[in-house]
Design an enzyme around this catalytic site. Structure first.
Site, short mmCIF file in Angstrom:
data_model
loop_
_atom_site.label_atom_id
_atom_site.label_comp_id
_atom_site.label_asym_id
_atom_site.label_seq_id
_atom_site.Cartn_x
_atom_site.Cartn_y
_atom_site.Cartn_z
CG ASP A 363 -1.99 0.94 1.26
OD1 ASP A 363 -2.06 1.73 0.31
OD2 ASP A 363 -2.80 0.88 2.20
CE LYS A 472 -1.27 -7.88 0.97
NZ LYS A 472 -0.27 -7.47 1.96
CG ASP A 474 -5.63 -5.72 1.30
OD1 ASP A 474 -6.47 -6.41 1.90
OD2 ASP A 474 -4.65 -5.18 1.87
CG MET A 475 -12.49 -6.47 -0.20
SD MET A 475 -13.55 -6.34 1.24
CE MET A 475 -15.12 -6.13 0.48
CG ASN A 476 -7.62 -3.59 3.86
OD1 ASN A 476 -7.43 -4.70 4.32
ND2 ASN A 476 -6.72 -2.96 3.14
CB CYS A 522 -4.97 -9.67 1.04
SG CYS A 522 -4.60 -8.82 2.59
CG ASP A 544 -3.22 -7.59 8.17
OD1 ASP A 544 -2.63 -8.06 7.18
OD2 ASP A 544 -3.92 -6.56 8.11
C1 GLA Z 1 -4.28 -4.84 4.86
C2 GLA Z 1 -3.43 -6.04 4.50
C3 GLA Z 1 -1.99 -5.78 4.85
C4 GLA Z 1 -1.51 -4.55 4.11
C5 GLA Z 1 -2.42 -3.37 4.44
C6 GLA Z 1 -2.08 -2.18 3.58
O1 GLA Z 1 -4.35 -4.65 6.24
O2 GLA Z 1 -3.90 -7.17 5.16
O3 GLA Z 1 -1.20 -6.88 4.52
O4 GLA Z 1 -1.50 -4.80 2.74
O5 GLA Z 1 -3.78 -3.68 4.22
O6 GLA Z 1 -2.90 -1.11 3.85
#
Ligand code: GLA
Length: 724
Positions: A363, A472, A474-476, A522, A544
């Protein structure tokens, strides 16, 4: 092996590797489950019969004088709705007159080859039985599919609903499967948790009532994984009957486990019916996600091996799953948002020659992203951090013998982004309401084709411009305000399934167009670790939480369903960013080596000796990688139950094996612990690399291996076995 049919008796028998599923159409036309367990003598199939009891205050089917024709007592393949089966239905639909009654009866079968559905990830190969069921009043046809494989102990099930009527019907619930079994004093196992403590094993006694495992978050979630297992009361890792169920789906799901008054257990599930609805027009069909059911009499490890075989041999991308996975170094925990080109170059210089394959730029490389408050959606490079663009660092990696991988969070949009300013309507929102934010971000409306097209284009541009070896994805955050103004009001509740279909559409596009690019999925770590994502990504960031002690448990629980090669595991710095714990480098390596492997630390902070250890680790990992990618898993000590973790990987030809043990807390003058090692060839002799000793497979299985006393906490010990 395969599918046997007794046409006259209307019995269908599917036999796979150590598993057998028998369906019999009863005298009323309902398919019932006659058997799910070990293979049976085919000559005696006609003798199978489900017992029925007659009770008062029950109902019997219309048109029969038979008082024990009580649907609630039958072991149904379809959970009926409003027609005498009082357990949880697997299907609920409302027809044009407003009634919500279904009564599906057998109407024929066929055997099919390759199944064809591109909307969702599907298991390939095998032999498939289709049972046709009709509800003659509504003119809805239900097609139950069962796929069996000669080399795998699972049955894949799904259902398709064909509207053969002249009216639109509304699906209120459309589960993938219904499995009714006689209770055998079963326990129930689920994988529950939260972010940073994903997939903890929870075992409870099965009691009357309904136990529901579900997610309403739009993602499968870290809170509850789409998996349940029923097992004998005395089953353990390597003995006893275990029945596992998992869904190949990444959105909101439900799995119900119901124990009724007849001591029957019903498991059913699929797309979560909470907030779900689907309008099915005349001539239209609705496909449900695949569900995989596994059986083993060799306990939970046996069940896991059945799942792993299925995922690796019949489901995940064959071009990815068995190939050498890149050893990565990821900059996230090392730098967070604070990096620039020089820092990244120093990373590459420092690890050059240690056997790393790939730098993952996480990120913060795009837009104006210096913290997690802005820029998601602005997938163009931040030139103040990377003055020579992504190409600069990509070329630099290449010159040093490494490749570049790149982080994206494609489904998200920051309010503070150019994308949001240009397309404020692209985020999920309901008119007149403020949307919840998570990590200050909104979610893109993946039900929109223009949004999906934008993502396909922008990701393709980067993959092509840089020849990316890895992304990667991701989806947060979880999804809220399930609604899209682009859907007509009567289709509003189709939103969350359409979201998942949009996501799959983009992933499938990329997978097919760039077959060599690894997609690591992720979601704030392992918050979307499911079979659906494994249809498109060969590895998933497991958590994480990179602390080796926590990871031992997380990986242990995750391996109940998912193959080790699907678990992305990194050695990170100490004190650990999440737990503050300090664990020796070698111990961190031993736990991380039980998955697809890499690092998440600043190599500049390592001493020269530590850096040399990294070279050794990478070399060691390469030697053992085949065991991770193709080996059979035997879990030997459960860290959720005792102060010990032990997992063994055995090659399919039983030539070699690796045992990894961790003792979380040192117990001075503790008891001697012996571990019995199943899975080796009992007739052969094995040498142990680390001790120089030799043991027969028989001795190791029956007597076991005596573990050494370890000093210090979180200590690991590893043994490599080789047949002599
Ligand atoms: C999530 C992912 C981490 C990282 C952060 C970046 O939390 O799980 O591994 O990539 O986002 O913001």
């Amino acid at each position: 092996m395969g599918i046997e049919i007794l046409e006259k008796e209307r019995i269908f028998c599917l036999t796979g590797k150590s598993v057998c599923y028998v369906i019999g159409v009863n005298e009323f036309g309902y398919p019932e489950c006659l058997h799910f367990g070990l293979p049976l003598p085919l000559g005696e199939l006609a003798k199978l019969r489900n017992p029925r009891l007659v009770r008062g205050h029950s109902v019997s089917l219309p048109g029969t004088a038979d008082r024990d024709a009580d649907p609630s007592q039958m072991l149904m393949e379809v959970g009926g709705c409003n027609s005498g089966d009082y357990r949880e239905p697997s299907l609920a639909l409302t027809v044009a007159d407003g009634s919500r009654i279904t009564d599906f009866r057998y109407a024929g079968f066929q055997i099919v080859g390759e199944r064809n559905c591109r909307q969702m990830p599907r298991a390939g190969g095998g032999e498939t039985l289709e049972l046709f069921l009709m509800d003659p009043v509504s003119r809805i046809r239900l097609v139950l599919q069962y796929t069996v494989y000669p080399d795998t102990g699972v049955i894949v099930r799904t259902a398709r609903i064909d509207n053969q009527s002249r009216d639109t019907v509304t699906l209120d619930r459309a589960y993938s499967f219904n499995l009714d079994l006689c209770n055998d004093r079963y326990d129930l196992i689920c994988l529950c948790g939260a972010q940073l403590r994903e997939r903890s094993i929870v075992r409870t006694q099965l009691v009357p009532g309904i136990h529901r495992i579900d997610s309403k978050r739009g993602v499968s979630s870290a809170q509850r994984n789409p998996f349940v297992c029923l097992c004998d009361r005395h089953a353990d890792e390597n003995a006893g009957a275990a029945y596992g169920v998992t869904l190949l789906y990444s959105g909101s799901f439900a799995l119900n486990v119901e124990l009724d008054e007849c001591d029957h257990v019903r498991i059913n599930g699929g797309i979560n019916d909470f907030g779900f609805m689907w309008r099915l027009g005349p001539g239209e069909s609705f496909e449900t996600p695949d569900c995989v059911i596994a059986f083993s009499k060799e306990g939970f490890s046996g069940m896991s091996r059945a799942f792993h075989d299925f995922f690796r041999q019949h489901y995940m991308d064959p071009g990815q799953v068995f190939r050498h996975h890149p050893i990565v170094i990821n900059n996230w925990e090392a730098t967070y948002f604070d990096f620039d080109e020089d820092k990244l170059k120093r990373f590459v210089d420092r690890v050059k020659g240690t056997g790393m394959d790939l730098l993952v730029l996480d990120d913060g490389w795009f837009g104006k992203r210096n913290d997690d408050r802005s820029s998601l959606g602005d997938w163009f490079v931040n030139k103040s951090k990377l003055p020579h663009g992504l190409k600069g660092i990509c070329d630099y990696c290449r010159a040093k013998g490494m490749k570049l991988g790149l982080w994206f969070e494609p489904e998200m949009i920051s309010e503070n982004s150019d994308l949001f300013r240009a397309h404020p309507d692209w985020c999920i929102h309901a008119p007149g309401r403020k949307s919840c934010v998570g990590r200050d971000q909104l979610v893109l409306d993946m039900t929109r084709t223009d949004v999906c097209q934008y993502l396909k284009d922008v990701l393709s541009q980067h993959i092509e411009a840089l020849d990316l070896a890895y992304i990667k994805w991701d989806m947060n955050r979880s999804i809220t305000e399930f609604y899209s103004p682009t859907l007509p009001a009567e289709r509003a509740r189709e939103f969350f399934h359409r979201y998942v279909l949009g996501l799959y559409d983009v992933l499938r596009y990329l997978r097919e167009k760039y077959p060599h690019t690894v997609i690591e999925s992720c979601a704030s770590g392992g918050c979307r670790f499911d079979g659906g994502m494994l249809g498109y990504s060969s590895q998933i960031w497991t958590s994480d939480n990179t602390d080796a002690l926590s990871r031992a448990s997380i990986q242990y629980g995750t391996s109940y369903v998912y193959p080790l090669s699907a678990m992305s595991c990194h050695v990170s710095a100490c004190p650990n960013a999440q737990s503050g714990r300090v664990i020796d480098l070698a111990d961190r390596f031993h736990i991380a080596s039980l998955g697809t492997f890499g690092y998440e630390l600043d190599p500049g902070s390592l001493t020269d000796e530590e850096l040399a250890r990294l070279s050794e680790f990478n070399e060691q990992y390469r030697q053992d990688e085949d065991l991770v990618l193709k080996g059979d898993v035997y879990r030997l000590a459960n860290p959720f139950e005792e102060n010990l973790f032990a997992m063994m990987l055995v090659s399919r030809d039983r030539e070699k094996a690796k045992l990894v043990v961790m003792v979380p807390v040192c117990q001075p003058n503790g008891t001697i612990r012996k571990l019995k090692l199943p899975g080796l060839d009992r007739r052969r002799t094995y040498s142990v690399r680390e001790t120089g000793q030799q043991f027969s497979g028989e001795l190791l299985a029956s007597y076991g291996l005596v573990l050494p006393g370890l000093r210090g906490d979180y200590k690991t010990v590893v043994y490599h076995f080789k047949a002599v």
